[in-house]
Design a protein around this motif. Sequence first.
Motif, short mmCIF file in Angstrom:
data_model
loop_
_atom_site.label_atom_id
_atom_site.label_comp_id
_atom_site.label_asym_id
_atom_site.label_seq_id
_atom_site.Cartn_x
_atom_site.Cartn_y
_atom_site.Cartn_z
N GLY A 144 0.91 -1.24 0.00
CA GLY A 144 -0.13 0.18 -0.08
C GLY A 144 0.84 1.34 0.00
N VAL A 147 2.40 1.57 -3.61
CA VAL A 147 1.33 2.19 -4.54
C VAL A 147 1.08 3.65 -4.26
CG1 VAL A 147 -1.45 2.02 -5.15
CG2 VAL A 147 0.20 -0.08 -4.84
N MET A 148 1.08 4.19 -2.96
CA MET A 148 0.61 5.36 -2.71
C MET A 148 1.89 6.20 -3.33
SD MET A 148 -1.07 7.87 -1.47
CE MET A 148 -0.74 9.40 -1.23
N GLU A 201 -1.38 2.28 6.18
CA GLU A 201 -0.73 2.50 4.65
C GLU A 201 -1.52 1.50 3.84
OE1 GLU A 201 3.97 2.91 6.35
OE2 GLU A 201 3.16 0.79 5.54
N GLY A 205 -3.02 3.17 0.32
CA GLY A 205 -2.80 2.83 -1.18
C GLY A 205 -3.86 2.42 -1.81
#
Length: 443
Positions: A144, A147-148, A201, A205
Amino acid sequence: MDGRRLPLVSLTRRILSLAVPAFAALIAQPLMTLADTWIVGRLGTIPLAGLGIGAVVLTTMVGIMIFLAYGSTATVSRQVGAGNQRRALELGTQAMWLALALGLALVVLTVLGASWIAGALGADDGVHAQAVEYLRWAVPGMPGMLVMLAATGTFRGLSDARTPLVLLVGAASLNFALNLFFVYVVGMGIGGAGLGTAVAETTMGAAAAFLVARQGRRLGARLRPVPVDMWLNLRVGLPLMLRTLALRIAILLTTYVAAAQGAAALAAHHVVMQVWNFLANALDAIAIAGQTIIGTALGASRRDEARESTRLMTRWSIGVGAVLGLVVFVVRGPLAGFFASDLEVRDHAAWLFVVVAVALPLAGYVFLLDGVLIGAGDGPYLARAGVVALLIYVPLAIAVLWLPRGQLGLVGLWLAFAFGYMGARALTLWWRARTEDWMVEGA
């Protein structure tokens, strides 16, 4: 050059429109680690030292993968500058698919190797157990987080600094609440701090991926995984990965030498390093604005704007560093006491904050030029410069091991890091920025 110049007022307004929300977004992520530091610090010196090992491992992973944000900012902003917004979103989406794959691989490797990693960084006995527990609970949030990072680069490339801000502030707030719940209500100890971070997190994400995909669908962009475009993102990012790997090796070496100074010294080092990271991200706000502005200007073949923006942002970054340094010097005692209850840890940290205060203007200069060259897509030079700076720093850090253990060794280590390593980075970046070799135009 095309001879066109952006009016100073317009340029200043654009820098502020990107830098102010970027500042809030950048400090939101370190706030997660600072929240962990404050919460775990109430548990005692051994858990705090264990967090010092575990947090630096996770920060290293995120740092190495920061190319997902920086690379996508550069590629997306250049496409936007050239008028190719649909292609910009396609490349941003593929960066997120790449991030997911890399994040899952890191989870497997860390869960299997957590004990070895903690031991390799000098943790032993109780500190080792605490570090391993934190790592195994926290690392599932890595996909996550990555991806963020990729989504953040995409938003910034589109000159949207607000969306990452909202997502990161929300995640930092959720992280703090969950950590308090898992650590003190559930009674999980340091593992609860890791679990809270992982949940926050992952949520962040998923939300970021949804928002990028929604924009992509609106423009008819391809959203499914495309191996060729994923490889393109990786190829653009590889030099930045090497640049960041050199940086993270320097920080890991610093942690290793700090661990040799004893548990109290390691705990103080962790506190100060987290504050340094927080302030570095605050300074990086102008550099993040620089990535977007420089990438868009060069994508549109406006060299004059790129050079003028660089000069203005450099002055700002050094000035902000000086102001932050003054604040740190004034509040160094209370700041050390806020994060640590042990008197020895507080004393060590207060001395280190003096070093940090003096070094912050230099750090502002380094971070700004680093961001400018990233925005220009000058990754290969940054990779070479990063290796040179690391080679200069390694003997300086190792030499600290011959100093007396404790406060003297710890202060010597931070002098080597703040002025030896950061000074080497400043020289290599200045050498490049004085030329026009980095001003490559076009999408």
